[in-house]
Scaffold this motif. Structure first.
Motif, PDB file in Angstrom:
ATOM      1  N   SER A  39       0.856  -1.184   0.000  1.00 29.48           N
ATOM      2  CA  SER A  39       0.000   0.000   0.000  1.00 29.48           C
ATOM      3  C   SER A  39       0.894   1.237   0.000  1.00 29.48           C
ATOM      4  O   SER A  39       2.094   1.156   0.287  1.00 29.48           O
ATOM      5  N   ARG A  40       0.313   2.386  -0.281  1.00 27.73           N
ATOM      6  CA  ARG A  40       1.112   3.616  -0.302  1.00 27.73           C
ATOM      7  C   ARG A  40       1.663   3.938   1.076  1.00 27.73           C
ATOM      8  O   ARG A  40       2.797   4.394   1.216  1.00 27.73           O
ATOM      9  N   ASP A  41       0.884   3.693   2.125  1.00 27.86           N
ATOM     10  CA  ASP A  41       1.355   3.949   3.485  1.00 27.86           C
ATOM     11  C   ASP A  41       2.533   3.053   3.838  1.00 27.86           C
ATOM     12  O   ASP A  41       3.520   3.498   4.417  1.00 27.86           O
ATOM     13  N   GLU A  42       2.427   1.788   3.485  1.00 33.81           N
ATOM     14  CA  GLU A  42       3.500   0.838   3.751  1.00 33.81           C
ATOM     15  C   GLU A  42       4.750   1.205   2.955  1.00 33.81           C
ATOM     16  O   GLU A  42       5.870   1.151   3.465  1.00 33.81           O
ATOM     17  N   ALA A  43       4.566   1.610   1.708  1.00 26.72           N
ATOM     18  CA  ALA A  43       5.695   1.986   0.851  1.00 26.72           C
ATOM     19  C   ALA A  43       6.408   3.228   1.372  1.00 26.72           C
ATOM     20  O   ALA A  43       7.627   3.350   1.250  1.00 26.72           O
ATOM     21  N   ALA A  44       5.665   4.146   1.962  1.00 26.83           N
ATOM     22  CA  ALA A  44       6.274   5.362   2.499  1.00 26.83           C
ATOM     23  C   ALA A  44       7.133   5.076   3.722  1.00 26.83           C
ATOM     24  O   ALA A  44       8.115   5.768   3.977  1.00 26.83           O
ATOM     25  N   ARG A  45       6.795   4.030   4.486  1.00 27.23           N
ATOM     26  CA  ARG A  45       7.528   3.704   5.710  1.00 27.23           C
ATOM     27  C   ARG A  45       8.717   2.784   5.491  1.00 27.23           C
ATOM     28  O   ARG A  45       9.701   2.853   6.212  1.00 27.23           O
ATOM     29  N   LYS A  46       8.633   1.907   4.513  1.00 27.94           N
ATOM     30  CA  LYS A  46       9.675   0.893   4.330  1.00 27.94           C
ATOM     31  C   LYS A  46      10.819   1.395   3.470  1.00 27.94           C
ATOM     32  O   LYS A  46      10.629   2.182   2.551  1.00 27.94           O
ATOM     33  N   LYS A  47      11.995   0.873   3.769  1.00 25.68           N
ATOM     34  CA  LYS A  47      13.181   1.248   3.005  1.00 25.68           C
ATOM     35  C   LYS A  47      13.236   0.512   1.669  1.00 25.68           C
ATOM     36  O   LYS A  47      13.570   1.093   0.649  1.00 25.68           O
ATOM     37  N   TYR A  48      12.907  -0.777   1.674  1.00 28.40           N
ATOM     38  CA  TYR A  48      12.962  -1.583   0.453  1.00 28.40           C
ATOM     39  C   TYR A  48      11.581  -2.121   0.110  1.00 28.40           C
ATOM     40  O   TYR A  48      10.886  -2.655   0.968  1.00 28.40           O
ATOM     41  N   LEU A  49      11.202  -1.977  -1.150  1.00 33.68           N
ATOM     42  CA  LEU A  49       9.907  -2.439  -1.626  1.00 33.68           C
ATOM     43  C   LEU A  49      10.019  -3.650  -2.539  1.00 33.68           C
ATOM     44  O   LEU A  49       9.046  -4.351  -2.757  1.00 33.68           O
ATOM     45  N   LEU A  50      11.205  -3.883  -3.088  1.00 36.25           N
ATOM     46  CA  LEU A  50      11.398  -4.921  -4.093  1.00 36.25           C
ATOM     47  C   LEU A  50      12.234  -6.079  -3.559  1.00 36.25           C
ATOM     48  O   LEU A  50      13.049  -5.907  -2.651  1.00 36.25           O
ATOM     49  N   ASP A  51      12.043  -7.242  -4.153  1.00 34.14           N
ATOM     50  CA  ASP A  51      12.777  -8.450  -3.781  1.00 34.14           C
ATOM     51  C   ASP A  51      14.259  -8.284  -4.144  1.00 34.14           C
ATOM     52  O   ASP A  51      14.594  -7.997  -5.293  1.00 34.14           O
TER      53      ASP A  51
END
Length: 76
Positions: free
Chosen positions: A14-26
């Motif tokens: 989600s956009r909220d999760e993406a804003a908080r996390k450093k890495y989004l990709l495998d």
């Protein structure tokens, strides 16, 4: 619109999760950190989330507070 990289945990965050996390990709799909950083920026643009800057990992405080048990009791 399809995204050509594999998301971490197998699904788009989600956009909220993406804003908080450093890495989004495998991480297994990248050979070096430079490629991964570029792909992470593309992923954030794909999700309309602000890209990370190098200072995001640094503390906003100038220095860490001393440990309470390390203070000299004579000074108090």
């Amino acid at each position: 619109m399809d995204f050509k990289y594999k998301w971490k945990n197998g699904q788009m965050p989600s956009r909220d999760e993406a804003a908080r996390k450093k890495y989004l990709l495998d991480a297994s799909q990248f050979n070096d950190d430079k490629d991964r950083a570029q792909a992470e920026d593309l992923a954030r643009k794909h999700l309309n989330v602000p890209t990370r800057i190098p200072d995001d990992d640094r503390s906003i405080l100038p220095g860490a507070a001393p440990q309470e048990n390390s203070l000299d009791e004579d000074l108090l």
